[in-house]
Scaffold this motif. Structure first.
Motif, PDB file in Angstrom:
ATOM      1  N   GLN A 157       4.969  -3.180   0.640  1.00  7.09           N
ATOM      2  CA  GLN A 157       3.542  -3.087   0.952  1.00  7.09           C
ATOM      3  C   GLN A 157       3.157  -1.687   1.414  1.00  7.09           C
ATOM      4  N   GLU A 215       3.120   0.632  -1.609  1.00  9.05           N
ATOM      5  CA  GLU A 215       1.911   0.422  -2.400  1.00  9.05           C
ATOM      6  C   GLU A 215       0.690   1.027  -1.712  1.00  9.05           C
ATOM      7  N   LEU A 216       0.655   0.925  -0.391  1.00  7.44           N
ATOM      8  CA  LEU A 216      -0.456   1.504   0.354  1.00  7.44           C
ATOM      9  C   LEU A 216      -0.497   3.012   0.188  1.00  7.44           C
ATOM     10  N   TYR A 217       0.634   3.684   0.379  1.00  9.48           N
ATOM     11  CA  TYR A 217       0.664   5.133   0.253  1.00  9.48           C
ATOM     12  C   TYR A 217       0.353   5.586  -1.165  1.00  9.48           C
ATOM     13  N   THR A 254      -1.579  -2.227   8.175  1.00  7.99           N
ATOM     14  CA  THR A 254      -1.184  -1.990   6.782  1.00  7.99           C
ATOM     15  C   THR A 254      -1.961  -2.887   5.825  1.00  7.99           C
ATOM     16  N   ALA A 297      -4.686  -1.485   3.156  1.00  8.70           N
ATOM     17  CA  ALA A 297      -4.407  -1.716   1.742  1.00  8.70           C
ATOM     18  C   ALA A 297      -5.587  -2.373   1.047  1.00  8.70           C
ATOM     19  N   CYS A 334      -1.664   4.001  -3.225  1.00 12.39           N
ATOM     20  CA  CYS A 334      -3.111   3.846  -3.359  1.00 12.39           C
ATOM     21  C   CYS A 334      -3.848   4.978  -2.654  1.00 12.39           C
ATOM     22  N   CYS A 381      -8.394   0.223   0.684  1.00 13.14           N
ATOM     23  CA  CYS A 381      -8.072   1.217  -0.346  1.00 13.14           C
ATOM     24  C   CYS A 381      -8.247   0.645  -1.745  1.00 13.14           C
ATOM     25  N   GLU A 382      -7.821  -0.600  -1.937  1.00 10.09           N
ATOM     26  CA  GLU A 382      -7.981  -1.227  -3.251  1.00 10.09           C
ATOM     27  C   GLU A 382      -9.455  -1.354  -3.617  1.00 10.09           C
TER      28      GLU A 382
END
Length: 248
Positions: free
Chosen positions: A121, A124-126, A79, A83, A128, A86-87
């Motif tokens: 977290q 936020e990942l999904y 994760t 993340a 993004c 992706c950012e």
């Protein structure tokens, strides 16, 4: 990122591919470029999840199958790595999320307290990843179908006596092909990022599509292949992947 079902036994998550590297530093779980994901950071996530999701006092307090599913260290590393990638991809390409995934949605899917840091977290990942463009559905190769059926048999989702041809007719559909497109899109998105994973976590896979029981149907590797190093990570019970809202 759409959530779908594969013949009623699979759950969609997201995945990414990673470039190999040769970096190794004590106390580092993974690298994304020059960014270090430390073992201490992973431990903090695990400890927070354990503290905010104590086991029920009695087994009958929680319906079967709905017990809190705490993440393992490998899941946390996946994760955090994804993340960060992706950012970086979103910043470089100017991508904007198509939808907002709320922690409450993730918490429900995982059976965890919404205040858990890991839940936030993942949400936020999904969120993004909803920004990453996905191309047309991708037809599976013959080898991919063979591997998929083998995974289904390991998961108990495909009876042992069923042939590859019979199972493929059931499994090869829109959802599988979209999952393959998700995999390919994310692989392309991270090709320029140097991702290295500590040998103790190899092989580290993030599922794109999984059978019930967490056997991966479609997945992409994070970092290098398996290492001969001893793996001393304790692994909690498998957890279900959280459901995320569809966008159409």
């Amino acid at each position: 990122m759409r959530a779908r079902r594969l013949v009623a036994v699979a759950s969609v998550a997201i995945g990414l591919v990673a470039l190999t590297g040769c970096r190794s530093e004590p106390g580092v779980a993974a690298y994304v470029g020059d960014h270090r994901i430390t073992e201490d950071a992973v431990t903090e996530v695990i400890d927070d999840a354990s503290a905010k999701n104590p086991p029920p006092a009695a087994a009958d307090e929680v319906p079967p199958g709905q017990e809190p599913q705490l993440p393992g260290r490998s899941q946390v590393v996946s994760t955090l790595v994804l993340a960060e990638v992706c950012e970086r991809v979103s910043a470089a390409e100017g991508y904007r999320p198509e939808g907002q995934v709320e922690p409450a949605q993730v918490a429900q899917g995982l059976g965890l307290n919404p205040e858990t840091g890991y839940v936030r977290q993942v949400a936020e990942l999904y969120t993004c990843l909803s920004a990453i463009p996905i191309g047309a559905p991708v037809a599976p190769t013959e080898q991919e179908l063979i591997d998929l059926v083998a995974a289904g048999k390991r998961a108990g989702a495909v009876p042992a006596e069923v042939t590859v041809e019979q199972a493929a007719a059931q499994l090869d559909g829109d959802q599988l092909r979209q999952a393959l497109a998700n995999r390919d899109a994310l692989r392309e998105a991270v090709e320029e990022y140097d991702v290295t994973v500590n040998p103790r976590y190899r092989p580290l896979l993030f599922p794109v599509l999984s059978f019930t029981g967490q056997t991966i149907a479609v997945g992409v590797p994070l970092g290098e292949p398996a290492s001969d190093a001893v793996n001393d990570i304790s692994t909690p019970r498998p957890r279900p992947e959280p459901s995320v809202p569809t966008d159409g």
